[in-house]
Motif scaffolding. Structure first.
Motif, PDB file in Angstrom:
ATOM      1  N   LYS A 114      11.579   0.069 -12.892  1.00 25.91           N
ATOM      2  CA  LYS A 114      10.870   0.666 -14.030  1.00 25.91           C
ATOM      3  C   LYS A 114       9.648   1.515 -13.624  1.00 25.91           C
ATOM      4  O   LYS A 114       9.482   2.634 -14.098  1.00 25.91           O
ATOM      5  CB  LYS A 114      10.440  -0.439 -14.996  1.00 25.91           C
ATOM      6  CG  LYS A 114      10.191   0.039 -16.390  1.00 25.91           C
ATOM      7  CD  LYS A 114      10.190  -1.111 -17.379  1.00 25.91           C
ATOM      8  CE  LYS A 114       9.840  -0.599 -18.763  1.00 25.91           C
ATOM      9  NZ  LYS A 114       8.407  -0.592 -19.007  1.00 25.91           N
ATOM     10  N   LEU A 115       8.820   0.957 -12.733  1.00 30.19           N
ATOM     11  CA  LEU A 115       7.597   1.679 -12.349  1.00 30.19           C
ATOM     12  C   LEU A 115       7.933   2.925 -11.522  1.00 30.19           C
ATOM     13  O   LEU A 115       7.190   3.886 -11.488  1.00 30.19           O
ATOM     14  CB  LEU A 115       6.667   0.749 -11.550  1.00 30.19           C
ATOM     15  CG  LEU A 115       6.145  -0.468 -12.291  1.00 30.19           C
ATOM     16  CD1 LEU A 115       5.441  -1.427 -11.333  1.00 30.19           C
ATOM     17  CD2 LEU A 115       5.198  -0.068 -13.406  1.00 30.19           C
ATOM     18  N   LEU A 116       9.074   2.863 -10.865  1.00 29.06           N
ATOM     19  CA  LEU A 116       9.506   3.937  -9.973  1.00 29.06           C
ATOM     20  C   LEU A 116      10.198   5.053 -10.750  1.00 29.06           C
ATOM     21  O   LEU A 116       9.851   6.224 -10.634  1.00 29.06           O
ATOM     22  CB  LEU A 116      10.480   3.317  -8.971  1.00 29.06           C
ATOM     23  CG  LEU A 116      10.716   3.898  -7.610  1.00 29.06           C
ATOM     24  CD1 LEU A 116       9.421   3.991  -6.836  1.00 29.06           C
ATOM     25  CD2 LEU A 116      11.692   2.986  -6.834  1.00 29.06           C
ATOM     26  N   GLU A 117      11.148   4.657 -11.595  1.00 28.38           N
ATOM     27  CA  GLU A 117      12.003   5.658 -12.255  1.00 28.38           C
ATOM     28  C   GLU A 117      11.472   6.099 -13.608  1.00 28.38           C
ATOM     29  O   GLU A 117      11.334   7.286 -13.870  1.00 28.38           O
ATOM     30  CB  GLU A 117      13.407   5.090 -12.459  1.00 28.38           C
ATOM     31  CG  GLU A 117      14.198   5.026 -11.182  1.00 28.38           C
ATOM     32  CD  GLU A 117      15.560   4.380 -11.380  1.00 28.38           C
ATOM     33  OE1 GLU A 117      15.835   3.895 -12.489  1.00 28.38           O
ATOM     34  OE2 GLU A 117      16.331   4.363 -10.408  1.00 28.38           O
ATOM     35  N   GLU A 118      11.157   5.118 -14.479  1.00 31.09           N
ATOM     36  CA  GLU A 118      10.756   5.492 -15.839  1.00 31.09           C
ATOM     37  C   GLU A 118       9.311   5.943 -15.883  1.00 31.09           C
ATOM     38  O   GLU A 118       8.980   6.968 -16.437  1.00 31.09           O
ATOM     39  CB  GLU A 118      10.911   4.291 -16.785  1.00 31.09           C
ATOM     40  CG  GLU A 118      12.344   3.977 -17.125  1.00 31.09           C
ATOM     41  CD  GLU A 118      12.447   2.685 -17.902  1.00 31.09           C
ATOM     42  OE1 GLU A 118      11.563   2.398 -18.723  1.00 31.09           O
ATOM     43  OE2 GLU A 118      13.404   1.925 -17.644  1.00 31.09           O
ATOM     44  N   GLU A 119       8.445   5.142 -15.253  1.00 32.47           N
ATOM     45  CA  GLU A 119       7.021   5.447 -15.399  1.00 32.47           C
ATOM     46  C   GLU A 119       6.509   6.357 -14.276  1.00 32.47           C
ATOM     47  O   GLU A 119       5.452   6.956 -14.399  1.00 32.47           O
ATOM     48  CB  GLU A 119       6.224   4.138 -15.454  1.00 32.47           C
ATOM     49  CG  GLU A 119       6.713   3.240 -16.580  1.00 32.47           C
ATOM     50  CD  GLU A 119       5.834   2.027 -16.812  1.00 32.47           C
ATOM     51  OE1 GLU A 119       4.637   2.082 -16.489  1.00 32.47           O
ATOM     52  OE2 GLU A 119       6.360   1.022 -17.306  1.00 32.47           O
ATOM     53  N   LYS A 120       7.274   6.396 -13.174  1.00 30.47           N
ATOM     54  CA  LYS A 120       6.942   7.278 -12.034  1.00 30.47           C
ATOM     55  C   LYS A 120       5.485   7.146 -11.582  1.00 30.47           C
ATOM     56  O   LYS A 120       4.794   8.143 -11.348  1.00 30.47           O
ATOM     57  CB  LYS A 120       7.247   8.742 -12.381  1.00 30.47           C
ATOM     58  CG  LYS A 120       8.729   9.005 -12.628  1.00 30.47           C
ATOM     59  CD  LYS A 120       8.991  10.494 -12.696  1.00 30.47           C
ATOM     60  CE  LYS A 120      10.442  10.862 -12.754  1.00 30.47           C
ATOM     61  NZ  LYS A 120      11.313  10.209 -13.681  1.00 30.47           N
ATOM     62  N   ILE A 121       4.992   5.915 -11.507  1.00 32.24           N
ATOM     63  CA  ILE A 121       3.595   5.758 -11.083  1.00 32.24           C
ATOM     64  C   ILE A 121       3.478   5.111  -9.700  1.00 32.24           C
ATOM     65  O   ILE A 121       2.383   4.859  -9.241  1.00 32.24           O
ATOM     66  CB  ILE A 121       2.742   4.961 -12.108  1.00 32.24           C
ATOM     67  CG1 ILE A 121       3.470   3.696 -12.571  1.00 32.24           C
ATOM     68  CG2 ILE A 121       2.335   5.834 -13.275  1.00 32.24           C
ATOM     69  CD1 ILE A 121       2.628   2.818 -13.458  1.00 32.24           C
ATOM     70  N   VAL A 122       4.611   4.841  -9.066  1.00 27.57           N
ATOM     71  CA  VAL A 122       4.556   4.332  -7.683  1.00 27.57           C
ATOM     72  C   VAL A 122       5.631   5.020  -6.832  1.00 27.57           C
ATOM     73  O   VAL A 122       6.606   5.551  -7.357  1.00 27.57           O
ATOM     74  CB  VAL A 122       4.756   2.793  -7.616  1.00 27.57           C
ATOM     75  CG1 VAL A 122       3.648   2.065  -8.331  1.00 27.57           C
ATOM     76  CG2 VAL A 122       6.107   2.380  -8.166  1.00 27.57           C
ATOM     77  N   ASP A 123       5.429   4.973  -5.498  1.00 30.21           N
ATOM     78  CA  ASP A 123       6.420   5.549  -4.578  1.00 30.21           C
ATOM     79  C   ASP A 123       7.333   4.478  -4.020  1.00 30.21           C
ATOM     80  O   ASP A 123       8.395   4.767  -3.478  1.00 30.21           O
ATOM     81  CB  ASP A 123       5.703   6.199  -3.376  1.00 30.21           C
ATOM     82  CG  ASP A 123       4.718   7.250  -3.815  1.00 30.21           C
ATOM     83  OD1 ASP A 123       5.159   8.215  -4.456  1.00 30.21           O
ATOM     84  OD2 ASP A 123       3.510   7.082  -3.546  1.00 30.21           O
ATOM     85  N   LEU A 124       6.862   3.224  -4.116  1.00 33.11           N
ATOM     86  CA  LEU A 124       7.578   2.170  -3.392  1.00 33.11           C
ATOM     87  C   LEU A 124       7.456   0.837  -4.145  1.00 33.11           C
ATOM     88  O   LEU A 124       6.393   0.537  -4.707  1.00 33.11           O
ATOM     89  CB  LEU A 124       6.911   2.078  -2.010  1.00 33.11           C
ATOM     90  CG  LEU A 124       7.257   1.043  -0.977  1.00 33.11           C
ATOM     91  CD1 LEU A 124       6.826   1.559   0.377  1.00 33.11           C
ATOM     92  CD2 LEU A 124       6.598  -0.287  -1.248  1.00 33.11           C
ATOM     93  N   VAL A 125       8.556   0.077  -4.149  1.00 27.95           N
ATOM     94  CA  VAL A 125       8.549  -1.215  -4.840  1.00 27.95           C
ATOM     95  C   VAL A 125       9.134  -2.264  -3.901  1.00 27.95           C
ATOM     96  O   VAL A 125      10.252  -2.108  -3.398  1.00 27.95           O
ATOM     97  CB  VAL A 125       9.420  -1.143  -6.125  1.00 27.95           C
ATOM     98  CG1 VAL A 125       9.519  -2.502  -6.797  1.00 27.95           C
ATOM     99  CG2 VAL A 125       8.860  -0.122  -7.109  1.00 27.95           C
ATOM    100  N   ALA A 126       8.379  -3.336  -3.651  1.00 23.45           N
ATOM    101  CA  ALA A 126       8.906  -4.408  -2.786  1.00 23.45           C
ATOM    102  C   ALA A 126       8.601  -5.768  -3.394  1.00 23.45           C
ATOM    103  O   ALA A 126       7.446  -6.097  -3.674  1.00 23.45           O
ATOM    104  CB  ALA A 126       8.297  -4.302  -1.382  1.00 23.45           C
ATOM    105  N   GLY A 127       9.642  -6.550  -3.608  1.00 23.41           N
ATOM    106  CA  GLY A 127       9.484  -7.908  -4.142  1.00 23.41           C
ATOM    107  C   GLY A 127       9.003  -8.866  -3.056  1.00 23.41           C
ATOM    108  O   GLY A 127       8.961  -8.507  -1.868  1.00 23.41           O
TER     109      GLY A 127
END
Ligand code: 5AD
Ligand code: SF4
Length: 479
Positions: A114-127
């Motif tokens: 979500k933060l990457l694709e819809e909101e576009k506010i981050v470059d990277l997501v790691a759980g």
């Protein structure tokens, strides 16, 4: 300070952390952590992985090549805080388009793309289980590929990694011993964001503690969502223990055994642990605590609600009566114990009478301190799917305030009961208010401040008499 926290997360929030870097590293990492102690501990693992991949840490956000935020999803408010921060990072990124922004931890796991694709506010997501993949994810960003890994693992405990100690006091450190949680309390997002419960190999825990001792540390806190259910049998998930071989079962190490081993192998080190769950806290753990002087006499034992009916709706595995029986046993085996709690006010369907049961349980136990929260519905949890969040906000607030006010009274009573006594205190550093005074804690986890005497330093154990107090601090003198 831990006392009287109004519907907030634990004591350290949004701290950025720095460590000594390597000369040949030419990139800068700004890493910030929110939420529980586990997140702070995880950020140290992340910094250690990135240190091996060209990044030194910085406390100046503006000069960073990479900003990482380790996030909490436990309550709505925790996510709001992180969102505000992400907006600030993005404003910086506009000035410096080379800068990368990444989100780690529970919010990354919960929101996935979500933060990457819809909101576009981050470059990277790691759980939480994907931190070893960070170097590859950073390459993905450089190559224009989608940089996300939110796969939860059955095995990952980061056991072999020696975390770098970020921004601490050089005296106290966190050591994680389990990851994930199998309890499925209906209000809680953790089982979904941190996955199933697994324990870390005991020798790696002990050698991390030994290493800390050699580097001047004098207190470790063993960390896990549910430390009492620690069980090492050769790797894998806790729930798969039934499939272990007979040999694995015979050689299995439970929490009491782990505590005993750590206490014996690092005898000068103070040992704390967090968090305990009432249903898993066995007498063997209490006896081990009583046996070793270096295991601190404080237990954080969340009970969430004093009403058995509410506890059932929460899918907690204990009743009010079982909890009280456990408290009685703890006080009998460890008479000088300090107890703390987590309480949720206004869970689904909570009546006024059920709320009063929470207050009466507090009256019975008289905790030293606690963390108190208004129920915050989390998407995807069983409570969200099956129950109505039907206690009005103002009622939740009023109940929470009653809980906080009562805790305040009990904390004051506890502080007053300590006056005149002499405690062994581990000096952690300067008192925040007065650099002529030391700050330290007793075995009960009570904060003490006292005038410095020449020749004493952080990391020393000293005897201090409590002469006066505020509601959260003992004020004394070394004897
Ligand atoms: N709302 C409010 N408090 C919560 N906690 C966990 N989930 C929620 C929620 N949805 C509290 C519990 C837990 C602590 C870490 O956070 O009290 O013990
Ligand atoms: Fe959440 Fe319950 Fe697990 Fe604690 S024990 S992390 S409250 S599910």
């Amino acid at each position: 300070m831990q006392l009287n926290i109004k519907d907030t997360d634990e004591s350290r929030q949004g701290e950025s952390m720095v460590l000594e870097g390597r000369k040949d590293n030419n990139k800068k990492l700004f890493i910030e952590s929110y939420g529980c102690q586990m997140n702070f501990s995880d950020s140290e693992i992340v910094a250690s992985i990135l240190l091996d991949n060209g990044y030194n840490t910085t406390s100046e956000m503006e000069e960073a090549d990479l900003i990482l935020v380790n996030t909490c999803a436990i309550r709505h408010k925790a996510e709001d805080t992180v969102r505000k921060r992400l907006t600030e990072y993005n404003a910086l990124k506009k000035k410096n388009p080379q800068m990368k922004v990444g989100v780690l931890g529970c919010m990354a796991e919960r929101l996935k793309t979500k933060l990457l694709e819809e909101e576009k506010i981050v470059d990277l997501v790691a759980g939480p289980d994907a931190y070893r993949d960070l170097p590859k994810l950073l390459e993905d960003v450089d190559d224009g590929r989608q940089a996300i890994n939110v796969i939860l693992s059955k095995e990952e405990t980061y056991a072999d990694l020696n975390p770098v100690r970020l921004g601490g006091n050089g005296v106290t450190a966190f050591v994680s011993i389990t990851r994930g949680c199998d309890n499925m309390c209906t209000f809680c997002v953790v089982p979904f964001t941190r996955g199933r419960e697994r324990s870390r190999e005991p020798e790696s825990i002990i050698s991390e503690c030994e290493n800390l001792w050699e580097n001047g540390y004098r207190e470790v806190t063993l960390l896990g969502q549910n430390v009492d259910s620690y069980l090492w049998y050769g790797g894998g998930l806790k729930k798969d223990f039934s499939k272990a071989t007979d040999e694995q079962k015979t050689n299995a190490v439970d929490f009491a055994e782990l505590l005993d081993r750590v206490a014996m192998r690092v005898p000068g080190m103070r040992i704390r642990f967090s968090t305990s769950n009432p249903q898993d806290m066995h007498e063997s753990v209490l006896r081990t605590m009583a046996k070793h002087n270096n295991i601190c006499k404080s237990i954080h034992l969340p009970f969430q609600s004093g009403s058995t009916e509410v506890l059932k709706r929460m899918n907690r595995q204990h009743s009010r009566e079982e909890y009280i029986a456990l408290i009685d046993k703890i006080k009998q085996i460890i008479p000088n114990i300090a107890l703390s709690h987590d309480i949720i006010a206004g869970f689904c369907g909570e009546t006024e009478e059920e709320h009063r049961e929470t207050l009466s349980l507090m009256e019975y136990v008289k905790y030293d301190f606690g963390y108190m929260f208004a129920y915050s519905e989390r998407p995807g949890t069983p409570a969200h799917r099956k129950m109505a969040d039907d206690v009005p906000e103002e009622v939740k607030k009023r109940r929470l305030q009653e809980i906080i006010d009562l805790q305040q009274i009990h904390s004051k009573e506890r502080m007053n009961s300590y006056l005149g006594q002499t405690f062994e205190v581990l000096i952690e550093g300067n008192s925040k208010k007065n650099t002529n005074e030391w700050y330290g804690r007793t075995t009960q986890n009570t904060v003490m401040v006292f005038p410095k005497i020449q020749g004493t330093k952080p990391g020393d154990f000293v005897m201090v008499r409590a002469d006066s107090c505020t509601s959260a601090t003992l004020i004394g003198e070394m004897v």
